[in-house]
Design an enzyme around this catalytic site. Structure first.
Site, short mmCIF file in Angstrom:
data_model
loop_
_atom_site.label_atom_id
_atom_site.label_comp_id
_atom_site.label_asym_id
_atom_site.label_seq_id
_atom_site.Cartn_x
_atom_site.Cartn_y
_atom_site.Cartn_z
N SER A 19 1.04 -1.14 0.00
CA SER A 19 0.14 -0.02 0.08
C SER A 19 0.97 1.28 0.11
O SER A 19 1.72 1.31 -0.95
CB SER A 19 -1.10 -0.17 1.17
OG SER A 19 -1.86 1.04 1.05
N HIS A 46 -2.49 -0.91 -3.32
CA HIS A 46 -3.84 -0.05 -3.14
C HIS A 46 -3.43 1.46 -4.08
O HIS A 46 -2.43 2.14 -3.97
CB HIS A 46 -4.03 0.52 -1.65
CG HIS A 46 -4.40 -0.68 -0.78
ND1 HIS A 46 -3.79 -0.86 0.45
CD2 HIS A 46 -4.86 -1.90 -1.00
CE1 HIS A 46 -4.05 -1.94 0.86
NE2 HIS A 46 -5.03 -2.49 0.10
N ASP A 139 -4.41 -4.54 6.02
CA ASP A 139 -4.85 -5.56 4.98
C ASP A 139 -3.63 -6.57 4.70
O ASP A 139 -2.58 -6.21 4.76
CB ASP A 139 -5.09 -4.69 3.65
CG ASP A 139 -5.59 -5.38 2.55
OD1 ASP A 139 -6.33 -6.46 2.70
OD2 ASP A 139 -5.36 -5.09 1.43
#
Length: 199
Positions: A19, A46, A139
Site C-alpha cells: 500500500s 492500493h 490489509d
C-alpha cells in the site's frame, strides 16, 4: 511465454500485497526477479481509483518480467506480474484463472490483499507464497493466516525497513510468518524457493 502449467510439487504462485510506499517496494522486489521465474506473480497495490493508473508501465520499466493490469477470466502465466486494477478485487481460482470483482470493500479497501491471499490459499494450498510489503492499515493479515493454514509460505518485509509499517506489523503479529526480511533480500528468497522446489 509458456502458459502456466501447474505441477504436483513446488510453488506455483507468488501473491504480493503493498500500500503506502508500495511502488518503491515493488520496484525493488520485481527488479530482483527475472522473466525466467517459473510462476506468476499476483499483486494488490492500493491505488487511487479516481486516477488512471500507470503502475504497470512504471514497474515494467524496472524488471524483465512482463507486467500488466489483470483482466477478468485471464489465465495467469509464469514470468508475468498481474496487478489488481484500481477499485477491483483480484482473485485466483484453480488452474490460475484470474477473476476481478467490484464486491464490497474489505477493511475499507478495494482491491483487498486479504481476498487475494484467501483465494490463493484456496486454489494453491501449500504451493502458494504470500508476501506483505510496506503499507498502512491491516490489509493482508487475515489472508496471511489463510495461506499459512493451508500450508503455504509467508514472507513479510521487516517492519523496521518499511516506509510504512502498518501492514508488515499486522502480518507479523499473526504469528504465522515464515520469513521477516529487509526489502532488498526478499527477491532472492523467492527465487530460491520457487527454483529449489522445482529441481
Amino acid at each position: 511465454m509458456q502458459p502456466f502449467a501447474p505441477t504436483s510439487d513446488g510453488f506455483e504462485v507468488v501473491a504480493v500485497a503493498s500500500s503506502a510506499g508500495g511502488i518503491n517496494g515493488l520496484v525493488t522486489l520485481l527488479g530482483g526477479l527475472d522473466a525466467e521465474l517459473p510462476v506468476p506473480i499476483l499483486v494488490v497495490q492500493h491505488l487511487d481509483p479516481r486516477h488512471r493508473t500507470v503502475i504497470a508501465e512504471v514497474l515494467g520499466r524496472r524488471t524483465t518480467l512482463a507486467v500488466q493490469l489483470a483482466e477478468d477470466h485471464e489465465q495467469a502465466r509464469s514470468g508475468t506480474v498481474y496487478i489488481a486494477p484500481p477499485d477491483r478485487h483480484l482473485l485466483v481460482g484453480p488452474g490460475g484463472t484470474l477473476t476481478l470483482t467490484d464486491s464490497e470493500l474489505v477493511h475499507f479497501v478495494r482491491p483487498s490483499a486479504d481476498l487475494l491471499f484467501e483465494s490463493v490459499a484456496g486454489a494453491y494450498g501449500p504451493r502458494a507464497i504470500a508476501c506483505v510489503l510496506t503499507g498502512t492499515g491491516r490489509d493482508g493479515a487475515m489472508g496471511v493466516d489463510a495461506v499459512k493454514s493451508r500450508g503455504g509460505t509467508v514472507i513479510v518485509q521487516d517492519p523496521a525497513t518499511a516506509e510504512f509499517r502498518g501492514m508488515p506489523d499486522a502480518a507479523v503479529g499473526t504469528g504465522t510468518v515464515d520469513f521477516v526480511l529487509p526489502l532488498e533480500e526478499i527477491a532472492a528468497v523467492i527465487r530460491g524457493l520457487v527454483e529449489t522446489k522445482r529441481q
